[in-house]
Scaffold this active site. Sequence first.
Site, PDB file in Angstrom:
ATOM      1  N   ASP A 214       0.859  -1.183   0.000  1.00 19.17           N
ATOM      2  CA  ASP A 214       0.000   0.000   0.000  1.00 19.17           C
ATOM      3  C   ASP A 214       0.900   1.240   0.000  1.00 19.17           C
ATOM      4  OD1 ASP A 214      -3.122   0.685   0.948  1.00 19.17           O
ATOM      5  OD2 ASP A 214      -1.647   2.216   1.475  1.00 19.17           O
ATOM      6  N   ILE A 215       0.624   2.180  -0.914  1.00 14.99           N
ATOM      7  CA  ILE A 215       1.421   3.412  -0.971  1.00 14.99           C
ATOM      8  C   ILE A 215       1.154   4.244   0.278  1.00 14.99           C
ATOM      9  CG2 ILE A 215       1.894   5.518  -2.273  1.00 14.99           C
ATOM     10  CD1 ILE A 215       0.972   4.115  -4.775  1.00 14.99           C
TER      11      ILE A 215
ATOM     12  N   ASN B 243      -2.788  12.891  -3.376  1.00 13.87           N
ATOM     13  CA  ASN B 243      -3.929  13.300  -4.204  1.00 13.87           C
ATOM     14  C   ASN B 243      -4.451  14.670  -3.802  1.00 13.87           C
ATOM     15  OD1 ASN B 243      -4.284  11.308  -6.148  1.00 13.87           O
ATOM     16  ND2 ASN B 243      -5.491  10.001  -4.817  1.00 13.87           N
TER      17      ASN B 243
ATOM     18  N   ASP C  25      -2.532   9.608 -10.371  1.00 12.21           N
ATOM     19  CA  ASP C  25      -2.590   8.506 -11.340  1.00 12.21           C
ATOM     20  C   ASP C  25      -1.218   8.210 -11.938  1.00 12.21           C
ATOM     21  OD1 ASP C  25      -5.273   8.198 -10.899  1.00 12.21           O
ATOM     22  OD2 ASP C  25      -5.909   9.199 -12.744  1.00 12.21           O
TER      23      ASP C  25
ATOM     24  N   GLU D 123      -4.765   2.535  -4.200  1.00  9.29           N
ATOM     25  CA  GLU D 123      -3.302   2.542  -4.124  1.00  9.29           C
ATOM     26  C   GLU D 123      -2.751   1.213  -3.634  1.00  9.29           C
ATOM     27  OE1 GLU D 123      -4.689   4.448  -0.174  1.00  9.29           O
ATOM     28  OE2 GLU D 123      -5.441   4.113  -2.198  1.00  9.29           O
TER      29      GLU D 123
END
Length: 356
Positions: A214-215, A222, A231, A257
């Site tokens: 997971d980022i 964002n 994106d 993500e």
Amino acid sequence: MNTAVAQKVQVPDIAAQVTYAMRIMGISPIPRNYELFYEAYIGSNPKLTRELAALGSKATQEELDEIGAQYFGHHHGVTAMDGVHTRIVGELEGLLRLLRQEQTSLESYNRLLDETVVRITGKNATSMDLIRSVIGVLTEATGDTISQGKVMVENVAQKSLEMESVRKELDEYKRIASTDSLTQLANRRAFDDKLSAIYNSTMAHNVTGLILADIDHFKKINDTYGHPVGDKILASVGSVIRANVRKDILVARTGGEEFAMIIEGNNEEEVIAIAERVRVALEHTPFKNSKTGVNYGPITISLGLCMASSAEGPGELYSKADIALYCAKNGGRNRTMPFEDGMKKDFAKNWLIYRR
């Protein structure tokens, strides 16, 4: 996903909820509709959720397909795949017609041979003229049969080429349907198929591992730079992951993500090493706009992993890997955590096989 602030809640049966919602709204329960409502339910794309909700309770199939085409590139392949199926059926029917014609031709030739045998062995078969006549008939019939056979072979060869072309086209549509359009990695559908197949054989459990990634702080990215930049970062992260693992490892974007890797043929220490290689590579990858000079980094990921031998099935394997991911996020992020007994289990999500 923000597992670090996840609340302790009873995880619902998402499949049942999605199916119920579709039934109440009178939506046809076909695969592409289910995918739309599934993605809207899990909230991986808020804009999609808003647009779907805006249709209200009287959404037409055309409206649903328009949204599907916008957010899922493989929806364009739905009608095309139906057309490919029709073409395959047509090619097979044509081939069967050719075979039936050949069968009829051979049956006629066999009957002629049988009749000739009767005429030759009959009591009146003493005339040389009769024998010459029979030989002439057989020669002509044999020539015709050989000629028809050659044509048959050519027709079958042509049908084979046409069917091979259709098969390649169908394979391409299948590839598109299993590919995430943003990152060009495998999508959730392909991941679920692969995950569900792990336990088909008991031989490889000790050397099969699942990594969930997971980022870190992606919502902040964002909010700060906007979704178009988000994106691009998602696509870049996917490229870094793919470039740092073997080609036979399935790498998927499973939503938002979130990424996943299914690794076969390695023990736990080796799976941890693979996860660490990906984490370190991403940590040292610059994320900078070459035109404006804006630096979006550093971008890091947290990873949780579990070996198939530590779970009874795909659902438990996914759950334990997700627990490990939560612990990695909660423990400071930008780290790899293997699942261990005793880890807090209140935050794991259910894994659901993608419903076709």
